[in-house]
Enzyme design. Structure first.
Site, PDB file in Angstrom:
ATOM      1  N   SER A 144    -110.170 -63.425 -39.485  1.00  0.00           N
ATOM      2  CA  SER A 144    -110.698 -62.161 -38.977  1.00  0.00           C
ATOM      3  C   SER A 144    -109.990 -61.010 -39.661  1.00  0.00           C
ATOM      4  O   SER A 144    -108.793 -61.093 -39.986  1.00  0.00           O
ATOM      5  CB  SER A 144    -110.509 -62.038 -37.473  1.00  0.00           C
ATOM      6  OG  SER A 144    -110.891 -60.739 -37.019  1.00  0.00           O
ATOM      7  N   TYR A 157    -105.513 -62.511 -29.871  1.00  0.00           N
ATOM      8  CA  TYR A 157    -106.569 -63.050 -30.737  1.00  0.00           C
ATOM      9  C   TYR A 157    -106.185 -62.884 -32.209  1.00  0.00           C
ATOM     10  O   TYR A 157    -106.326 -63.824 -33.006  1.00  0.00           O
ATOM     11  CB  TYR A 157    -107.872 -62.322 -30.448  1.00  0.00           C
ATOM     12  CG  TYR A 157    -109.003 -62.678 -31.389  1.00  0.00           C
ATOM     13  CD1 TYR A 157    -109.753 -63.834 -31.185  1.00  0.00           C
ATOM     14  CD2 TYR A 157    -109.330 -61.859 -32.469  1.00  0.00           C
ATOM     15  CE1 TYR A 157    -110.806 -64.159 -32.036  1.00  0.00           C
ATOM     16  CE2 TYR A 157    -110.372 -62.187 -33.323  1.00  0.00           C
ATOM     17  CZ  TYR A 157    -111.103 -63.327 -33.105  1.00  0.00           C
ATOM     18  OH  TYR A 157    -112.128 -63.649 -33.954  1.00  0.00           O
TER      19      TYR A 157
END
Length: 263
Positions: A144, A157
């Site tokens: 990400s 995350y």
């Protein structure tokens, strides 16, 4: 001939959004795909879409809880459906509970690391040696953009995606010499596959001033996944491919008035 003709593929978390787009793209490119996830209705719907388009697909229910047993069960079921061999593993499944560091309790930390890091670790532990013994294979991890360009929320995350990008390089060093190519894709801000195309989204603000100037689509990530799984990428090892509209690679310069007008 299509780019993945004759290949077999397991894509985790492929009942929706990016995973679904990858599964459908692989099916269109000739791969026999195993769709996996927790939502049986959505998973079977993806399978039917692939089959309706002329592809080959099957569904396996999987609740990847971070245990070796759960990952091994998925690997075994997928291997059986795919004729005894998995050529491509896409570690896509992940969860993102909204949180800040002070609001992430112990149960949340354990759950996010179980799904986002431990599950793909154990899948790779099981499947990478089998790929090597069968003559080679491909593993693609999903990272990400927030793993390298920090935002003030979602530290938990982001840390798991940083772990996956590090594992990509480590696994490339470990398994590359045995014929298993390992790479990752780092998506940018992606529009949900369920959102109406070009409809306004609160996430639009994250792309102001970037070269793309708009949200990406799951299909853009799928196109990168097709490339990395294909023989076109045979000399690509240990790479994190940014598919983010320039979000991490280019300085963002947004006019305050323009940003306010679009908010």
């Amino acid at each position: 001939m299509t780019r993945l003709s004759g290949k077999t593929a397991l894509i985790t978390g492929s009942t929706s959004n990016i995973g679904r787009a990858i599964a459908e793209a692989y099916g269109a490119q000739g791969a026999h795909v195993v769709v996996s996830g927790r939502d049986d209705a959505r998973g079977n719907a993806v399978v039917e879409r692939i089959r309706a388009a002329g592809g080959r697909a099957d569904y396996v229910h999987a609740d990847l809880d971070g245990t070796l047993a759960a990952s091994r069960a998925l690997a075994d079921a997928a291997t059986d459906l795919l004729g005894g061999r998995i050529d491509i593993l896409v570690n896509n499944a992940g969860i993102y509970p909204p949180s800040t560091t002070p609001t992430a309790d112990e149960a949340m930390v354990d759950r996010v690391y179980a799904v986002n890091v431990k599950a793909p670790f154990f899948l790779t532990q099981v499947l990478a040696p089998a790929m090597a013994e069968a003559g080679g294979g491909v593993i693609i991890n999903l990272g990400s953009w927030v793993a390298r360009l920090a935002v003030p929320v979602g530290a938990l995350y982001a840390s798991t995606k940083g772990a996956m990008e590090t594992l990509t390089r480590a696994w490339s060093a470990e398994f590359g010499p045995r014929g298993v190519r390992v790479n990752a894709i780092s998506p940018g801000v992606i529009r949900s596959g369920d959102q109406i195309a070009d409809a306004p989204s609160p996430a639009d603000t994250m792309m102001y001033g970037t070269p793309a100037g708009k949200l990406g689509t799951p299909e853009a990530i799928a196109a990168a996944a097709v490339y990395l799984a294909s023989d076109d990428a045979e000399f690509v090892h240990g790479t994190v491919l940014d598919v983010d509209g320039g979000r991490t690679g280019v300085a963002v310069v947004a006019e305050p008035a323009a940003a306010a007008a679009g908010a």
